[in-house]
Enzyme design. Structure first.
Site, PDB file in Angstrom:
ATOM      1  N   GLY A   1       0.839  -1.202   0.000  1.00  0.00           N
ATOM      2  CA  GLY A   1       0.000   0.000   0.000  1.00  0.00           C
ATOM      3  C   GLY A   1       0.868   1.244   0.000  1.00  0.00           C
ATOM      4  O   GLY A   1       0.478   2.281   0.526  1.00  0.00           O
TER       5      GLY A   1
ATOM      6  N   GLY B   1      -1.828   7.116   0.372  1.00  0.00           N
ATOM      7  CA  GLY B   1      -2.167   7.177   1.795  1.00  0.00           C
ATOM      8  C   GLY B   1      -0.962   7.130   2.722  1.00  0.00           C
ATOM      9  O   GLY B   1       0.124   7.646   2.410  1.00  0.00           O
TER      10      GLY B   1
ATOM     11  N   GLY C   1       0.892   4.675   3.625  1.00  0.00           N
ATOM     12  CA  GLY C   1       2.020   3.876   3.113  1.00  0.00           C
ATOM     13  C   GLY C   1       2.960   4.713   2.263  1.00  0.00           C
ATOM     14  O   GLY C   1       4.188   4.587   2.362  1.00  0.00           O
TER      15      GLY C   1
ATOM     16  N   TYR D   1     -13.861  -4.540  10.936  1.00  0.00           N
ATOM     17  CA  TYR D   1     -12.512  -3.982  10.746  1.00  0.00           C
ATOM     18  C   TYR D   1     -11.742  -4.027  12.071  1.00  0.00           C
ATOM     19  O   TYR D   1     -10.587  -4.446  12.117  1.00  0.00           O
ATOM     20  CB  TYR D   1     -12.656  -2.552  10.236  1.00  0.00           C
ATOM     21  CG  TYR D   1     -11.379  -1.741  10.141  1.00  0.00           C
ATOM     22  CD1 TYR D   1     -10.341  -2.109   9.284  1.00  0.00           C
ATOM     23  CD2 TYR D   1     -11.230  -0.564  10.872  1.00  0.00           C
ATOM     24  CE1 TYR D   1      -9.193  -1.328   9.171  1.00  0.00           C
ATOM     25  CE2 TYR D   1     -10.092   0.220  10.763  1.00  0.00           C
ATOM     26  CZ  TYR D   1      -9.078  -0.164   9.914  1.00  0.00           C
ATOM     27  OH  TYR D   1      -7.943   0.605   9.801  1.00  0.00           O
TER      28      TYR D   1
HETATM   29  N1  LIG Z   1      -6.315   6.333   7.403  1.00  0.00           N
HETATM   30  C1  LIG Z   1      -6.511   6.252   8.693  1.00  0.00           C
HETATM   31  O1  LIG Z   1      -7.096   7.173   9.319  1.00  0.00           O
HETATM   32  C2  LIG Z   1      -6.002   5.058   9.466  1.00  0.00           C
HETATM   33  C3  LIG Z   1      -6.147   5.042  10.865  1.00  0.00           C
HETATM   34  C4  LIG Z   1      -5.663   3.955  11.593  1.00  0.00           C
HETATM   35  C5  LIG Z   1      -5.056   2.907  10.899  1.00  0.00           C
HETATM   36  N2  LIG Z   1      -4.945   2.912   9.522  1.00  0.00           N
HETATM   37  C6  LIG Z   1      -4.283   1.775   8.871  1.00  0.00           C
HETATM   38  O2  LIG Z   1      -3.157   2.281   8.184  1.00  0.00           O
HETATM   39  C7  LIG Z   1      -2.918   1.541   6.980  1.00  0.00           C
HETATM   40  C8  LIG Z   1      -2.909   2.474   5.789  1.00  0.00           C
HETATM   41  O3  LIG Z   1      -4.174   3.133   5.744  1.00  0.00           O
HETATM   42  P1  LIG Z   1      -4.576   4.132   4.581  1.00  0.00           P
HETATM   43  O4  LIG Z   1      -5.801   4.830   5.059  1.00  0.00           O
HETATM   44  O5  LIG Z   1      -3.391   4.891   4.122  1.00  0.00           O
HETATM   45  O6  LIG Z   1      -5.002   3.086   3.445  1.00  0.00           O
HETATM   46  P2  LIG Z   1      -5.472   3.372   1.958  1.00  0.00           P
HETATM   47  O7  LIG Z   1      -5.662   4.817   1.709  1.00  0.00           O
HETATM   48  O8  LIG Z   1      -6.622   2.471   1.672  1.00  0.00           O
HETATM   49  O9  LIG Z   1      -4.203   2.820   1.170  1.00  0.00           O
HETATM   50  C9  LIG Z   1      -4.069   2.971  -0.166  1.00  0.00           C
HETATM   51  C10 LIG Z   1      -2.902   2.113  -0.618  1.00  0.00           C
HETATM   52  O10 LIG Z   1      -3.224   0.708  -0.523  1.00  0.00           O
HETATM   53  C11 LIG Z   1      -3.083   0.120  -1.813  1.00  0.00           C
HETATM   54  N3  LIG Z   1      -4.013  -0.998  -1.949  1.00  0.00           N
HETATM   55  C12 LIG Z   1      -5.330  -0.999  -1.641  1.00  0.00           C
HETATM   56  N4  LIG Z   1      -5.849  -2.237  -1.849  1.00  0.00           N
HETATM   57  C13 LIG Z   1      -4.838  -3.017  -2.298  1.00  0.00           C
HETATM   58  C14 LIG Z   1      -4.736  -4.383  -2.673  1.00  0.00           C
HETATM   59  N5  LIG Z   1      -5.786  -5.195  -2.672  1.00  0.00           N
HETATM   60  N6  LIG Z   1      -3.526  -4.858  -3.064  1.00  0.00           N
HETATM   61  C15 LIG Z   1      -2.440  -4.049  -3.097  1.00  0.00           C
HETATM   62  N7  LIG Z   1      -2.475  -2.747  -2.749  1.00  0.00           N
HETATM   63  C16 LIG Z   1      -3.662  -2.238  -2.351  1.00  0.00           C
HETATM   64  C17 LIG Z   1      -3.349   1.277  -2.754  1.00  0.00           C
HETATM   65  O11 LIG Z   1      -2.831   0.995  -3.994  1.00  0.00           O
HETATM   66  P3  LIG Z   1      -3.612   1.304  -5.366  1.00  0.00           P
HETATM   67  O12 LIG Z   1      -4.898   2.005  -5.049  1.00  0.00           O
HETATM   68  O13 LIG Z   1      -2.636   2.125  -6.111  1.00  0.00           O
HETATM   69  O14 LIG Z   1      -3.840  -0.048  -5.917  1.00  0.00           O
HETATM   70  C18 LIG Z   1      -2.584   2.375  -2.052  1.00  0.00           C
HETATM   71  O15 LIG Z   1      -1.199   2.191  -2.220  1.00  0.00           O
HETATM   72  C19 LIG Z   1      -4.029   0.485   6.926  1.00  0.00           C
HETATM   73  O16 LIG Z   1      -3.568  -0.718   7.484  1.00  0.00           O
HETATM   74  C20 LIG Z   1      -5.124   1.091   7.794  1.00  0.00           C
HETATM   75  O17 LIG Z   1      -5.969   0.090   8.303  1.00  0.00           O
HETATM   76  C21 LIG Z   1      -5.410   3.973   8.804  1.00  0.00           C
END
Ligand SMILES: NC(=O)c1ccc[n+]([C@@H]2O[C@H](COP(=O)([O-])OP(=O)(O)OC[C@H]3O[C@@H](n4cnc5c(N)ncnc54)[C@H](OP(=O)(O)O)[C@@H]3O)[C@@H](O)[C@H]2O)c1
Length: 289
Positions: free
Chosen positions: A10, A14, A16, A163
């Site tokens: 990821g 986001g 990542g 989740y």
């Molecule tokens: N955001 C928050 O507020 C928050 C809070 C607490 C914890 N977290 C945790 O932090 C982590 C990152 O969160 P985030 O919000 O940044 O996530 P996100 O926005 O959903 O992440 C997007 C990234 O994930 C990739 N991705 C999505 N589905 C995929 C798949 N099936 N295979 C490969 N790549 C995939 C996307 O790639 P493409 O779209 O380019 O394919 C992109 O690189 C997660 O584990 C989340 O649970 C987030």
């Protein structure tokens, strides 16, 4: 981090992507993974600037075939992996099964980090200070029902339910993984990033929220980018676990968004929960460390 190789799942968007950016700034060679080749290559170009420190791999990590393809690609390109950041995660609602027959929220949050870590262990063992960082989220630490791990009996797709259970299950799996590989020079720890307004948040429909909160969703969409726009903050805990000298040889720990060590929730310390999650991961993936 000079001469270290880091894989961030990821990593093309986001949290990542921001984590990858921070690690590149520290001198690491970073590989980012996303599903879309054009987006992944664009992210690698943006993060790498004119240097050659960032590369990309395209794979859908909700599928076992995608996880195997990524591991094969990594083995072909690298003889060592210093840090694996299992950052990929999120909510899939309503209940959906992947092509492997795995409930999708469990697949991306628990099975993917388990299987990828197993598959990359040979590369991790080849590093002198190998670290695996798994990202939790939501409100982790609530109860885990071993008979409803994949919402077989009941699916509550709201943000704070399936989740949350999956993220608690991830923590239980991580704790067990750390113990399993403790003698192999590979550490496994869990980071809570804190909140950020990311592509994953933006894609969440009102159905992902409990009924009472749904009228507030437009307000959240308005406030999200304004209040959760510090993208460096949610990288702090992961970067600490991945790079800090004081974390060398420290395994099986959990840190909060300020990168402070935090006790495991009771459900994560429950060995029957760890057994159930571990067995499910082993059964679905057909692999073990
Ligand atoms: N955001 C928050 O507020 C928050 C809070 C607490 C914890 N977290 C945790 O932090 C982590 C990152 O969160 P985030 O919000 O940044 O996530 P996100 O926005 O959903 O992440 C997007 C990234 O994930 C990739 N991705 C999505 N589905 C995929 C798949 N099936 N295979 C490969 N790549 C995939 C996307 O790639 P493409 O779209 O380019 O394919 C992109 O690189 C997660 O584990 C989340 O649970 C987030």
């Amino acid at each position: 981090m000079h001469s270290k190789t880091v894989l961030v799942t990821g990593g093309t968007g986001g949290i990542g992507k921001e984590t990858a950016r921070a690690l590149v700034a520290m001198g690491a060679r970073v590989v980012v993974v996303g599903r879309d080749r054009v987006r992944a290559e664009a992210a690698a170009r943006e993060l790498g600037g004119n240097g050659t420190g960032v590369s990309s791999v395209t794979a859908d990590l909700s599928r076992l075939a995608g996880l195997h393809a990524l591991a094969d690609e990594m083995r072909a390109r690298h003889d060592r992996l210093d840090v694996l950041v299992n950052n990929l995660g999120g909510v899939v609602a309503p209940r959906t099964l992947t092509e492997d027959g795995v409930e999708a929220t469990f697949a991306v949050n628990v099975l993917a980090p388990y299987a990828l870590t197993c598959l990359l262990l040979p590369l991790l063992r080849a590093a002198s200070d190998a670290r695996v960082v798994n990202l939790t989220g939501g409100i982790p630490g609530g109860p885990v029902d071993p008979s409803n791990l994949e919402a077989e009996k009941r699916f509550v797709g709201w943000t704070f339910s399936q989740y949350n259970q999956a993220k608690t299950a991830l923590m239980a799996m991580s704790r067990r993984f750390a113990a399993r590989v403790a003698d192999e020079g590979v550490t496994v720890n869990v980071a809570y990033p804190g909140h950020a307004y990311t592509p994953g948040n933006r894609a969440m429909t009102a159905a992902a929220f409990p009924f009472v909160y749904r009228p507030l969703v437009p307000l959240l969409r308005f406030l999200g980018p304004r209040l959760m726009n510090d993208m460096a903050r949610p990288t702090r805990s992961t970067v600490h676990l991945a790079t800090s000298p004081e974390m060398r040889n420290v395994t099986g720990v959990y840190v909060n968004a300020k990168a402070e060590r935090t006790p495991w929730p009771a459900s994560v310390l429950d060995e029957s929960v760890c057994d159930a999650v571990w067995d499910r991961c082993e059964r679905h993936s057909g692999i073990a460390p």
